[in-house]
Design an enzyme around this catalytic site. Sequence first.
Site, short mmCIF file in Angstrom:
data_model
loop_
_atom_site.label_atom_id
_atom_site.label_comp_id
_atom_site.label_asym_id
_atom_site.label_seq_id
_atom_site.Cartn_x
_atom_site.Cartn_y
_atom_site.Cartn_z
N ASN A 8 0.87 -1.18 0.00
CA ASN A 8 0.00 0.00 0.00
C ASN A 8 0.90 1.23 0.00
O ASN A 8 1.37 1.68 1.04
CB ASN A 8 -0.90 -0.02 1.23
CG ASN A 8 -1.90 1.12 1.26
OD1 ASN A 8 -1.79 2.09 0.52
ND2 ASN A 8 -2.90 1.02 2.12
N HIS A 182 -14.84 8.24 6.76
CA HIS A 182 -13.41 7.97 6.87
C HIS A 182 -12.73 9.29 7.21
O HIS A 182 -12.57 10.16 6.36
CB HIS A 182 -12.88 7.41 5.53
CG HIS A 182 -11.40 7.13 5.55
ND1 HIS A 182 -10.89 5.84 5.53
CD2 HIS A 182 -10.33 7.95 5.58
CE1 HIS A 182 -9.57 5.90 5.54
NE2 HIS A 182 -9.21 7.17 5.58
N LEU A 183 -12.36 9.44 8.48
CA LEU A 183 -11.81 10.71 8.97
C LEU A 183 -10.37 10.50 9.42
O LEU A 183 -10.09 10.09 10.55
CB LEU A 183 -12.65 11.24 10.15
CG LEU A 183 -14.16 11.34 9.92
CD1 LEU A 183 -14.86 11.85 11.17
CD2 LEU A 183 -14.48 12.22 8.72
N MET A 257 -5.58 16.37 14.66
CA MET A 257 -6.77 16.64 15.45
C MET A 257 -6.51 16.56 16.94
O MET A 257 -7.14 17.27 17.73
CB MET A 257 -7.91 15.68 15.05
CG MET A 257 -9.20 15.87 15.81
SD MET A 257 -9.92 17.54 15.70
CE MET A 257 -10.67 17.46 14.07
N GLY A 304 -8.07 7.48 11.62
CA GLY A 304 -7.47 8.02 12.84
C GLY A 304 -8.36 8.92 13.66
O GLY A 304 -8.53 8.71 14.87
N VAL A 305 -8.95 9.93 13.05
CA VAL A 305 -9.85 10.83 13.78
C VAL A 305 -11.17 10.12 14.07
O VAL A 305 -11.69 10.20 15.19
CB VAL A 305 -10.10 12.12 12.97
CG1 VAL A 305 -11.10 13.02 13.69
CG2 VAL A 305 -8.79 12.87 12.74
N GLY A 306 -11.72 9.44 13.09
CA GLY A 306 -13.00 8.78 13.27
C GLY A 306 -13.01 7.75 14.38
O GLY A 306 -13.99 7.62 15.11
N GLU A 307 -11.88 7.05 14.53
CA GLU A 307 -11.80 5.99 15.54
C GLU A 307 -11.44 6.50 16.93
O GLU A 307 -11.82 5.89 17.93
CB GLU A 307 -10.75 4.95 15.11
CG GLU A 307 -11.12 4.16 13.85
CD GLU A 307 -9.98 3.30 13.36
OE1 GLU A 307 -9.26 2.73 14.22
OE2 GLU A 307 -9.80 3.19 12.13
N GLU A 356 -7.56 -1.39 5.24
CA GLU A 356 -7.46 -1.39 3.79
C GLU A 356 -6.62 -2.55 3.28
O GLU A 356 -6.95 -3.15 2.24
CB GLU A 356 -6.87 -0.07 3.31
CG GLU A 356 -7.76 1.14 3.55
CD GLU A 356 -7.09 2.44 3.20
OE1 GLU A 356 -7.64 3.18 2.37
OE2 GLU A 356 -6.01 2.71 3.76
#
Length: 371
Positions: A8, A182-183, A257, A304-307, A356
Amino acid sequence: MSRILVLNSGSSSVKYRLYDGDDVLDKGTVERIGEPGGGPADHESAVREIIGRLDLTGLAGVGHRVVHGGRKFSEPVRIDDAVVTAIEDLVPLAPLHNPANLAGIRVALEALPDTPQVAVFDTAFHHTLPEAAATYAIDKTTAERYGVRRYGFHGTSHAYVSRRVADLLDRPYDELNTITLHLGNGASACAVQGGRSVATSMGMSPLEGLVMGTRSGDLDPTVIFHLRREGGMGVDDIDDLLNHRSGLLGLTGANDMREVLARRDAGDPDATLAFDVYCRRITGYVGAYYALLGRVDAIAFTAGVGEHAAPVRATALAGLDRLGIAVDPARNDGHGDRIVSPDGAEVAVLVVGTDEEREIARETREVLGTA
């Protein structure tokens, strides 16, 4: 089980995972590629380093992430010379990412010539977008000539997360309507209807949509003309501004963030405004996608931010109770994949760790018939 290597490649890093079935045998990330005093000089060197350090005994295939597949690639494909040429032709649509993806492909083909290799495209999941969602209202001839349309990105993540939501809710994937958020440093929203992407916030490039770490997201195009005419800024300067010096970084000087939240908690007005702008944009997309879907079964936060940013989840969905959307404060402060909405909520709100690389491995196996 067959072993699959996943590569990736990002603009300055390469993640790798070596799978044996669902088990991860080896993993890692080579970072700071091409940076002074950093890692390897280029992506070719990074991939050679990765392949050289791994035990690839019994390797059945290699799966490569490719950011942009244009209109040509609507699903993963086995790589041959024609596929490599087609990915090269798409470089103008993804100048920062497709070259890095190609570098990894070329080195892997050279180092593992007898191993089948598969390209998995970030844009492929969004090929199910209705034409009304993918079409920009500009001159049709011009749009067709230059490939101007909504392609969407983060498709591999949205595919994995929406499927994982179905598993967590024990619901059939093809019957579930989900909004996935997806943040990360890059951020995008997607409306998934019965396993098919029907709307997504990123457009012809990853610049459109939500506020991101360094990208502006949605912007009146007149801003570009204004900066050119009144500010005398060149095209490359404006490109750099909107992609690398905007978003959270532009508003606060920080693209992380975690730092924005810490400064907000300390009363920093710039951080407070940036947080509000960030969350308000998410709220708007959730409402719009709710209207498009007609019925929403789940909303999933990932990356990262979303979780990890509980205040973002709570604020972005605040005030949506009449739509059946709510966040339970105690659950919101937990960890891992979980439901964070109250018992009996009409819309399940979840936190789901994206993967992913696992999705790329799954799609690679399907193409090679080793699933």
